[in-house]
Motif scaffolding. Structure first.
Motif, PDB file in Angstrom:
ATOM      1  N   LEU A 101       0.832  -1.217   0.000  1.00 46.87           N
ATOM      2  CA  LEU A 101       0.000   0.000   0.000  1.00 46.87           C
ATOM      3  C   LEU A 101       0.863   1.261   0.000  1.00 46.87           C
ATOM      4  O   LEU A 101       0.522   2.252  -0.636  1.00 46.87           O
ATOM      5  CB  LEU A 101      -0.865   0.030   1.262  1.00 46.87           C
ATOM      6  N   LYS A 102       1.971   1.189   0.732  1.00 48.50           N
ATOM      7  CA  LYS A 102       2.833   2.369   0.905  1.00 48.50           C
ATOM      8  C   LYS A 102       3.368   2.898  -0.411  1.00 48.50           C
ATOM      9  O   LYS A 102       3.589   4.097  -0.565  1.00 48.50           O
ATOM     10  CB  LYS A 102       4.034   2.025   1.806  1.00 48.50           C
ATOM     11  N   GLY A 103       3.596   1.997  -1.354  1.00 43.92           N
ATOM     12  CA  GLY A 103       4.272   2.418  -2.589  1.00 43.92           C
ATOM     13  C   GLY A 103       3.322   2.923  -3.692  1.00 43.92           C
ATOM     14  O   GLY A 103       3.792   3.314  -4.757  1.00 43.92           O
ATOM     15  N   LEU A 104       2.002   2.881  -3.460  1.00 46.33           N
ATOM     16  CA  LEU A 104       1.074   3.223  -4.543  1.00 46.33           C
ATOM     17  C   LEU A 104       1.087   4.722  -4.834  1.00 46.33           C
ATOM     18  O   LEU A 104       1.102   5.534  -3.908  1.00 46.33           O
ATOM     19  CB  LEU A 104      -0.360   2.802  -4.180  1.00 46.33           C
ATOM     20  N   SER A 105       1.084   5.064  -6.109  1.00 45.30           N
ATOM     21  CA  SER A 105       1.072   6.498  -6.425  1.00 45.30           C
ATOM     22  C   SER A 105       0.325   6.760  -7.718  1.00 45.30           C
ATOM     23  O   SER A 105       0.245   5.893  -8.595  1.00 45.30           O
ATOM     24  CB  SER A 105       2.499   7.018  -6.555  1.00 45.30           C
ATOM     25  N   LYS A 111       0.997   0.882 -12.985  1.00 46.14           N
ATOM     26  CA  LYS A 111       1.955   0.011 -12.306  1.00 46.14           C
ATOM     27  C   LYS A 111       1.514  -0.215 -10.858  1.00 46.14           C
ATOM     28  O   LYS A 111       1.558  -1.337 -10.346  1.00 46.14           O
ATOM     29  CB  LYS A 111       3.330   0.681 -12.355  1.00 46.14           C
ATOM     30  N   SER A 112       1.054   0.846 -10.214  1.00 43.63           N
ATOM     31  CA  SER A 112       0.548   0.736  -8.838  1.00 43.63           C
ATOM     32  C   SER A 112      -0.636  -0.214  -8.795  1.00 43.63           C
ATOM     33  O   SER A 112      -0.763  -1.045  -7.898  1.00 43.63           O
ATOM     34  CB  SER A 112       0.087   2.104  -8.326  1.00 43.63           C
ATOM     35  N   TYR A 113      -1.516  -0.057  -9.785  1.00 51.00           N
ATOM     36  CA  TYR A 113      -2.712  -0.901  -9.884  1.00 51.00           C
ATOM     37  C   TYR A 113      -2.304  -2.378  -9.892  1.00 51.00           C
ATOM     38  O   TYR A 113      -2.764  -3.177  -9.075  1.00 51.00           O
ATOM     39  CB  TYR A 113      -3.459  -0.529 -11.164  1.00 51.00           C
ATOM     40  N   PHE A 154       1.432  -2.315 -18.158  1.00 53.69           N
ATOM     41  CA  PHE A 154       0.671  -2.634 -16.949  1.00 53.69           C
ATOM     42  C   PHE A 154      -0.833  -2.573 -17.206  1.00 53.69           C
ATOM     43  O   PHE A 154      -1.308  -1.740 -17.961  1.00 53.69           O
ATOM     44  CB  PHE A 154       1.079  -1.676 -15.823  1.00 53.69           C
ATOM     45  N   ARG A 155      -1.565  -3.464 -16.594  1.00 53.89           N
ATOM     46  CA  ARG A 155      -3.021  -3.649 -16.681  1.00 53.89           C
ATOM     47  C   ARG A 155      -3.464  -4.325 -17.976  1.00 53.89           C
ATOM     48  O   ARG A 155      -4.641  -4.658 -18.125  1.00 53.89           O
ATOM     49  CB  ARG A 155      -3.793  -2.318 -16.549  1.00 53.89           C
ATOM     50  N   GLU A 156      -2.576  -4.489 -18.933  1.00 57.88           N
ATOM     51  CA  GLU A 156      -2.943  -5.109 -20.204  1.00 57.88           C
ATOM     52  C   GLU A 156      -1.656  -5.742 -20.758  1.00 57.88           C
ATOM     53  O   GLU A 156      -1.335  -5.603 -21.927  1.00 57.88           O
ATOM     54  CB  GLU A 156      -3.460  -4.008 -21.126  1.00 57.88           C
ATOM     55  N   ALA A 157      -0.932  -6.422 -19.869  1.00 55.40           N
ATOM     56  CA  ALA A 157       0.423  -6.853 -20.216  1.00 55.40           C
ATOM     57  C   ALA A 157       0.411  -7.908 -21.320  1.00 55.40           C
ATOM     58  O   ALA A 157      -0.466  -8.777 -21.357  1.00 55.40           O
ATOM     59  CB  ALA A 157       1.113  -7.398 -18.968  1.00 55.40           C
TER      60      ALA A 157
END
Ligand code: ASP
Ligand code: MG
Length: 419
Positions: A101-105, A111-113, A154-157
């Motif tokens: 959670l800490k790294g989400l931006s 990428k966070s997703y 990301f999200r559609e790799a």
């Protein structure tokens, strides 16, 4: 070797995970690779966690993640009984997700997703694997990210097929030396750099097909809450019937016209290796369901697809010149640039009609690029497609409708009408 995929609905309660055990233990002997997707609506819930977090609502994000944790752990306590080590294993995944959670931006949203959303499949597959082991269906849990390598879209790799092939073959061969059942995750992967990725929503079927293609599996079975593929969406049409046999081509056609059946992305790797796909109902495992293969079915019932929220664009050349040739190419380029696919297209001498899915942004974009034409736009339409139509079926579904446009080929009828 058979591949079986269990989707979110098939694992969404303690009873349903028990049901997965009963299905798996009654399958014929032999090697099995089991692909699991996240429980129920967990992927949506994890999307919410990401959303809250990047919006700065850290407490809400934590609350939502804790809610998911409690739900999984409650199920785990019931399923695992005295096997505390399984509950600890499951809890460890949640600790990892909490740390993440800490790294989400917002800067690296996609990428966070992926770094958060992929956990759903780790939780569920670990639960299923642990429970089956407790019940005596010996299996090994494989972290699919070890072998399923993707690019960093990301999200559609996208799958790095050449990298995956030897990795998957070696790993699976190796695991099958000791165990005849492997349990792994759909939908997720990793880049070569080590970032977590996802393959696009509803991507678990695709994972099953990738494994099947690379391992030359004997079949893939997708376990759903419906009795195979139906001839129409039961939410839209009364008296639907299950279709016992389809070929790959028919499924691709149906998906093209908007049916929510199996995604063409999943069909392709199977079609290339002629691997049959079974769609069966986990609530009634005795039923046969649907088989999809390369053999043309002898007779198909009318296959009916309704696509609502359609918009009809009508383009006319401003000088009444023919639409064919340059004007028609220009219109096609405008649609391509706006990333819009026409669901139905018809030309007359000086006009071109294109029906698309409603989307305000894209509609505005098309309008602003179409200054060379006289354009009219009609909204609030429904597109009905019937494959293998009969006169009777056409009457049933078009009676009393204000028809705007109709197109027919030997196999397919399309009718656009006002909602
Ligand atoms: N869990 C993912 C989703 O809900 C993948 C899948 O279910 O196929 O989209
Ligand atoms: Mg799912």
């Amino acid at each position: 070797m058979q591949i079986h995929k269990f989707g979110g609905a098939s694992t969404n309660s303690v009873e349903r995970i028990r049901n997965v055990h009963s299905i798996v233990s009654s399958l014929p002997l032999g090697k099995k690779l089991i692909v699991v997707s996240a429980l129920g609506k967990t992927t949506n819930a994890l999307e919410k966690v990401v959303q809250f977090s990047v919006n700065g609502e850290k407490e809400k994000a934590m609350e939502e993640l804790n809610r998911i944790r409690t739900q999984h752990l409650n199920m785990g306590s019931e399923l695992f009984g005295s096997h505390k080590e399984c509950l600890e294993g499951l809890n460890a995944f949640f600790d990892e997700a909490t740390e993440n959670l800490k790294g989400l931006s917002n800067k690296n949203y996609n990428k966070s997703y992926d770094s958060m959303v992929h956990f759903g499949e780790l939780f569920s597959s670990f639960m299923v694997s642990s429970f089956l082991n407790i019940k005596g269906v010996r299996n090994v849990w494989l972290d699919v990210r070890k072998v399923l390598k993707t690019n960093d879209h990301f999200r559609e790799a996208g799958i790095l097929w050449d990298v995956c092939k030897p990795l998957i073959r070696d790993e699976i061969d190796n695991l099958f030396i000791d165990e005849s059942v492997i349990i792994t995750q759909g939908f997720i992967g990793k880049t070569l750099k080590g970032d977590d990725t996802t393959l696009g929503r509803e991507g678990s079927d695709f994972t099953a097909a990738i494994f099947a293609n690379i391992l030359h599996a004997e079949s893939v079975t997708i376990w759903k809450d419906v009795n195979g593929v139906m001839n129409a969406d039961p939410k839209q049409v009364k008296d639907t019937v299950p279709v016992s046999h389809l070929n790959y081509k028919e499924v691709i056609e149906m998906a093209y016209y908007g049916a929510q059946v199996i995604h063409p992305k999943t069909i392709k790797p199977l079609q290339n290796e002629s691997i049959p796909l079974f769609v069966r109902c986990f609530l009634q495992p005795d039923l046969q369901g649907t088989v999809i293969n390369g053999i043309a079915p002898e007779q198909l019932p009318p296959m009916i697809v309704f696509k609502k929220k359609q918009v009809l664009f009508s383009f006319q050349t401003s000088d009444f010149s023919f639409i064919e040739g340059k004007p028609s190419r220009e219109i096609k380029n405008i649609f391509a640039a706006a990333l819009v696919k026409g669901n139905l297209t018809q030309n007359t001498a000086i006009s071109m009609l294109i029906c698309i899915d409603e989307n305000e942004d894209k509609q505005n974009r098309i309008l602003s690029e179409s200054k060379n034409f006289i354009v009219s736009v009609e909204t609030g339409l429904t597109l009905l497609t019937i494959r293998h139509y009969t006169g009777e079926v056409i009457d049933t579904f078009t009676k009393g409708k204000q028809i705007i446009l109709e197109q027919r080929t030997k196999d397919t009828l399309q009718v656009l009408f006002r909602e």
